[in-house]
Design a protein around this motif. Structure first.
Motif, PDB file in Angstrom:
ATOM      1  N   UNK A  88       0.836  -1.207   0.000  1.00  0.00           N
ATOM      2  CA  UNK A  88       0.000   0.000   0.000  1.00  0.00           C
ATOM      3  C   UNK A  88       0.866   1.251   0.000  1.00  0.00           C
ATOM      4  N   UNK A  89       1.907   1.234   0.810  1.00  0.00           N
ATOM      5  CA  UNK A  89       2.811   2.387   0.871  1.00  0.00           C
ATOM      6  C   UNK A  89       3.507   2.583  -0.483  1.00  0.00           C
ATOM      7  N   UNK A  92       1.143   4.036  -3.065  1.00  0.00           N
ATOM      8  CA  UNK A  92       0.920   5.478  -2.852  1.00  0.00           C
ATOM      9  C   UNK A  92       2.131   6.311  -3.233  1.00  0.00           C
ATOM     10  N   UNK A  96       0.019  10.837  -7.504  1.00  0.00           N
ATOM     11  CA  UNK A  96       0.462  12.234  -7.665  1.00  0.00           C
ATOM     12  C   UNK A  96       0.441  13.051  -6.369  1.00  0.00           C
ATOM     13  N   UNK A  97       1.312  12.711  -5.466  1.00  0.00           N
ATOM     14  CA  UNK A  97       1.537  13.533  -4.272  1.00  0.00           C
ATOM     15  C   UNK A  97       2.812  14.353  -4.495  1.00  0.00           C
ATOM     16  N   UNK A  98       3.006  15.369  -3.674  1.00  0.00           N
ATOM     17  CA  UNK A  98       4.236  16.151  -3.803  1.00  0.00           C
ATOM     18  C   UNK A  98       5.412  15.317  -3.298  1.00  0.00           C
ATOM     19  N   UNK A  99       6.588  15.658  -3.780  1.00  0.00           N
ATOM     20  CA  UNK A  99       7.776  14.900  -3.366  1.00  0.00           C
ATOM     21  C   UNK A  99       7.994  15.020  -1.864  1.00  0.00           C
ATOM     22  N   UNK A 100       7.714  16.191  -1.300  1.00  0.00           N
ATOM     23  CA  UNK A 100       7.904  16.368   0.146  1.00  0.00           C
ATOM     24  C   UNK A 100       6.923  15.490   0.930  1.00  0.00           C
ATOM     25  N   UNK A 101       5.685  15.440   0.462  1.00  0.00           N
ATOM     26  CA  UNK A 101       4.679  14.615   1.157  1.00  0.00           C
ATOM     27  C   UNK A 101       5.061  13.140   1.076  1.00  0.00           C
ATOM     28  N   UNK A 104       7.957  12.350   3.521  1.00  0.00           N
ATOM     29  CA  UNK A 104       7.470  12.300   4.902  1.00  0.00           C
ATOM     30  C   UNK A 104       6.670  11.016   5.136  1.00  0.00           C
ATOM     31  N   UNK A 105       5.860  10.638   4.147  1.00  0.00           N
ATOM     32  CA  UNK A 105       5.026   9.437   4.289  1.00  0.00           C
ATOM     33  C   UNK A 105       5.885   8.174   4.343  1.00  0.00           C
ATOM     34  N   UNK A 108       7.484   8.018   7.684  1.00  0.00           N
ATOM     35  CA  UNK A 108       6.464   7.695   8.692  1.00  0.00           C
ATOM     36  C   UNK A 108       6.079   6.232   8.637  1.00  0.00           C
ATOM     37  N   UNK A 109       5.975   5.709   7.432  1.00  0.00           N
ATOM     38  CA  UNK A 109       5.605   4.297   7.277  1.00  0.00           C
ATOM     39  C   UNK A 109       6.609   3.391   7.976  1.00  0.00           C
TER      40      UNK A 109
ATOM     41  N   UNK B  71      -0.066   6.803   2.227  1.00  0.00           N
ATOM     42  CA  UNK B  71       0.080   5.828   3.315  1.00  0.00           C
ATOM     43  C   UNK B  71       1.393   6.067   4.047  1.00  0.00           C
ATOM     44  N   UNK B  72       1.321   6.077   5.361  1.00  0.00           N
ATOM     45  CA  UNK B  72       2.512   6.223   6.185  1.00  0.00           C
ATOM     46  C   UNK B  72       2.609   7.582   6.862  1.00  0.00           C
ATOM     47  N   UNK B  73       1.863   8.563   6.380  1.00  0.00           N
ATOM     48  CA  UNK B  73       1.977   9.904   6.936  1.00  0.00           C
ATOM     49  C   UNK B  73       1.366   9.955   8.343  1.00  0.00           C
ATOM     50  N   UNK B  81       0.495  19.088   6.214  1.00  0.00           N
ATOM     51  CA  UNK B  81       0.332  19.085   4.756  1.00  0.00           C
ATOM     52  C   UNK B  81      -1.132  19.285   4.337  1.00  0.00           C
ATOM     53  N   UNK B  83      -3.811  17.485   4.961  1.00  0.00           N
ATOM     54  CA  UNK B  83      -4.639  16.299   4.713  1.00  0.00           C
ATOM     55  C   UNK B  83      -5.537  16.048   5.925  1.00  0.00           C
ATOM     56  N   UNK B 132       1.633  23.216   1.467  1.00  0.00           N
ATOM     57  CA  UNK B 132       2.903  22.492   1.549  1.00  0.00           C
ATOM     58  C   UNK B 132       3.806  23.306   2.460  1.00  0.00           C
ATOM     59  N   UNK B 141       4.769  20.142 -10.119  1.00  0.00           N
ATOM     60  CA  UNK B 141       4.244  19.506  -8.904  1.00  0.00           C
ATOM     61  C   UNK B 141       3.079  20.315  -8.330  1.00  0.00           C
ATOM     62  N   UNK B 144      -0.012  19.914 -10.584  1.00  0.00           N
ATOM     63  CA  UNK B 144      -0.596  18.592 -10.393  1.00  0.00           C
ATOM     64  C   UNK B 144      -1.391  18.561  -9.076  1.00  0.00           C
TER      65      UNK B 144
END
Lengths: 248, 358
Positions: A88-89, A92, A96-101, A104-105, A108-109, B71-73, B81, B83, B132, B141, B144
């Motif tokens: 799942x990670x 994701x 299309x998430x930002x590179x920073x997000x 961090x994810x 965190x995972x 996932x993971x955040x 961010x 969310x 952000x 980015x 998008x």
């Protein structure tokens, strides 16, 4: 080298592969514990122990050692499993998430995994080398493969089918483990992976349960069980591990 | 016999507010719609709206979210961010005109403007300046992310059973040349202020109402294509202005702003069958409550204030529609203190010469 192999149920595939291993240049000692009990381990002196009497018995059962996992007895540590939800990670990480997000994810995972908690405690008492083989991706049958294929419609399918998405995920994850805990990530061997998200079915059939205090004879998982891998998979892991060991 | 003789006790100040430690809050709201645990509720608006969704979820109700985090955040990172703050990652929508602008993008009636702010090699979205924490890595980015957010906002309109909107401000900043609105004064959260380009305005009743009617109308048209109607619950944020750009004292500016918003919300509920008003503003801010539910800064709402608001919400629902079956997946309430809220507006406090408090 004397290696302590620590893990949950996923340790079994590696241990059964080791039983048939011909060239034993290293000494491996096995510490298996259910994932739910893994978080109960804590440092005491130079050892990882648990307050749970049964847990200590489990640790002693396969290793043949009492007193927990003592770092002075080993030259390095191989951690197996204790990190579910990777697919799942990974998926994701390709949306299309930002590179920073995404960064961090990903951090965190891994930081939320049982393996991270375990190795963090290990790092409190030793700076010896640690390798980490994450929980394998699920093995999918044909119907599940079909469902997965539909999910790939929303991403760059080529990257997944060529396992490029998987390899990129592993590269980024390796940086995290090295930076945070000086751990060498040993990704699930790429030859066992397909579509970046699942284990090839051939590495899961005839998987065998981990021996525990109450289970003295080898017992297979159910035929449709797709979580655990077989000794063939364990062999691929050991190949990768010994390669890493010899190159260090 | 004059009409007042037939009025219930709740209609008389002397029989409710004056004789109790506080008004019987459970009679404050006569809900038009039944919110069941499975009812899909979208929530947007000013800072205070953030409490609403989280409280619904804590109770096991269905807070609709259409833009999930990767996932993971962690929870903390998710909030940083943007969310799971609102149903989609729009950031705060303080004004009815900003809501109309977002709906118009979601409906495809207008394109999102091309304006982008840059600073130290990072790219900032003028319409979500804090979405952000360190800005986007590239223009691609950012674009998008805008597309994803607009699409998610559209889904939150199309999939919701009830759309909750919390009205926050009447003061706003617009681009004089193109007419579009910024959620924050350029130069505060990001970007640079340009006196020739950035124009301040403080909306009156008619303007606030017109924007809200247009926004709801567009949302209804979006849903009509799918054969669905739209129920709306309006609330007014009890949180006073951080700062005003008018010549007024911030207290009188706050009174003006909240009065207009409250009047619009009330008139919309009177006028439209499928629009309701929930009195969170009165529960926190009305005179009989004193400052009981405010933090020491007399601005941020205490956690017990938020709990009280939501308790009234659910109690009034039960009173009107009967006790709710216990939701199956009640979750641990997430800490919701004032400092946890994601409010770009609070950045204005930085210009007052003292810390914002978080």
């Amino acid at each position: 080298m004397k290696i302590a192999v620590i893990g949950n149920s996923h340790i079994a595939a590696v241990k059964y592969a080791w039983e048939d291993w011909k060239d034993r240049a290293h000494v491996l000692t096995w510490f298996g514990l259910a994932a739910r009990d893994m978080s109960g381990l804590f440092p005491q002196g130079q050892c990882l122990v648990t307050d749970d009497e049964l847990g200590m018995k489990h640790l002693a059962h396969q290793s043949g050692r009492t007193g927990g996992i003592c770092t002075s007895d080993f030259d390095g540590f191989l951690i197996c499993g204790c990190s579910s939800g990777i697919a799942a990670c990974l998926f994701h990480q390709n949306l299309p998430y930002s590179s920073a997000a995404l960064k961090v994810a990903l951090s965190g995972f891994w930081a939320d995994s049982t393996a991270f908690g375990l190795i963090k405690k290990l790092r409190q008492i030793t700076d010896k080398p640690v390798w980490f083989v994450p929980t394998p991706l699920l093995a999918l049958n044909e119907a599940e493969q079909h469902r997965l294929s539909r999910r790939l419609e929303n991403v760059d399918r080529g990257r997944f089918e060529s396992n490029l998405a998987y390899q990129e995920f592993c590269d980024n994850s390796a940086l995290f483990w090295r930076d945070k805990l000086q751990v060498t990530l040993l990704p699930q061997p790429v030859k066992t992976v397909e579509n970046s998200l699942n284990t090839r079915l051939e590495y899961s059939v005839n998987s065998i349960k981990r021996l525990t205090l109450g289970r003295h004879e080898k017992q297979g998982h159910d035929a449709d069980e797709n979580v655990h891998m077989n000794p063939q998979y364990g062999q691929a892991v050991l190949d990768a591990f010994f390669s890493a060991l010899d190159s260090d | 016999m004059h009409p007042y003789r037939q009025q219930p006790d709740k209609a008389f100040w002397s029989k409710t507010v004056a004789v109790q430690s506080g008004p019987d809050l459970n009679q404050l709201w006569d809900p038009k719609f039944h919110v069941r645990p499975e009812t899909r509720v979208s929530a947007f608006g000013s800072c205070f709206a953030q409490h609403f969704g989280r409280a619904l979820e804590a109770k096991g109700y269905n807070w609709l979210r259409t833009e999930p985090p990767p996932v993971g955040m962690s929870d903390t990172a998710q909030r940083a961010f943007g969310y799971n703050v609102f149903s989609a990652r729009t950031g705060n929508i303080y004004t009815t005109s900003l809501l109309r602008q977002w709906v118009s993008w979601a409906a495809g009636n207008q394109e999102m403007p091309e304006e982008v702010w840059q600073s130290n090699g990072r790219f900032f979205d003028p319409f979500r300046p804090r979405i952000e924490p360190d800005g986007f890595a590239s223009l691609e980015e950012l674009r998008q992310s805008q597309k994803v957010a607009v699409a998610a906002f559209a889904r939150s309109i199309l999939r919701a059973d009830i759309f909750v909107f919390t009205l926050g401000l009447t003061e706003r900043w617009v681009n004089r040349k193109h007419g579009y609105e910024y959620p924050m004064c350029p130069g505060t959260a990001a970007g640079d202020f340009d006196a020739d380009l950035h124009e301040f305005s403080n909306m009156g009743f008619m303007q606030v109402q017109k924007n809200l009617i247009e926004a709801i109308k567009m949302m209804r048209e979006m849903r009509k294509k799918r054969g669905k109607s739209l129920k709306v619950i309006l609330t007014v944020s009890p949180v006073p202005l951080v700062a005003t750009a008018t010549a007024q004292h911030v207290l009188t500016a706050t009174t003006y702003s909240k009065s207009v918003l409250r009047a619009v919300a009330g008139s919309m509920a009177e006028r439209f069958e499928k629009v309701d008003y929930f009195p969170s503003y009165e529960i926190i801010s009305s005179a009989p409550m004193g400052a009981e539910y405010f933090e020491d800064d007399l601005r941020n709402v205490k956690e017990e204030g938020v709990s009280r608001v939501m308790q009234v919400f659910f109690d009034c629902q039960s009173r009107k529609f009967g006790a709710q079956p216990a939701p199956t997946q009640a979750k641990e309430p997430i800490a919701a203190s004032g400092s946890d809220l994601v409010c770009e507006e609070i950045l204005l406090d930085a210009f007052s010469g003292r810390p914002a408090g978080d």
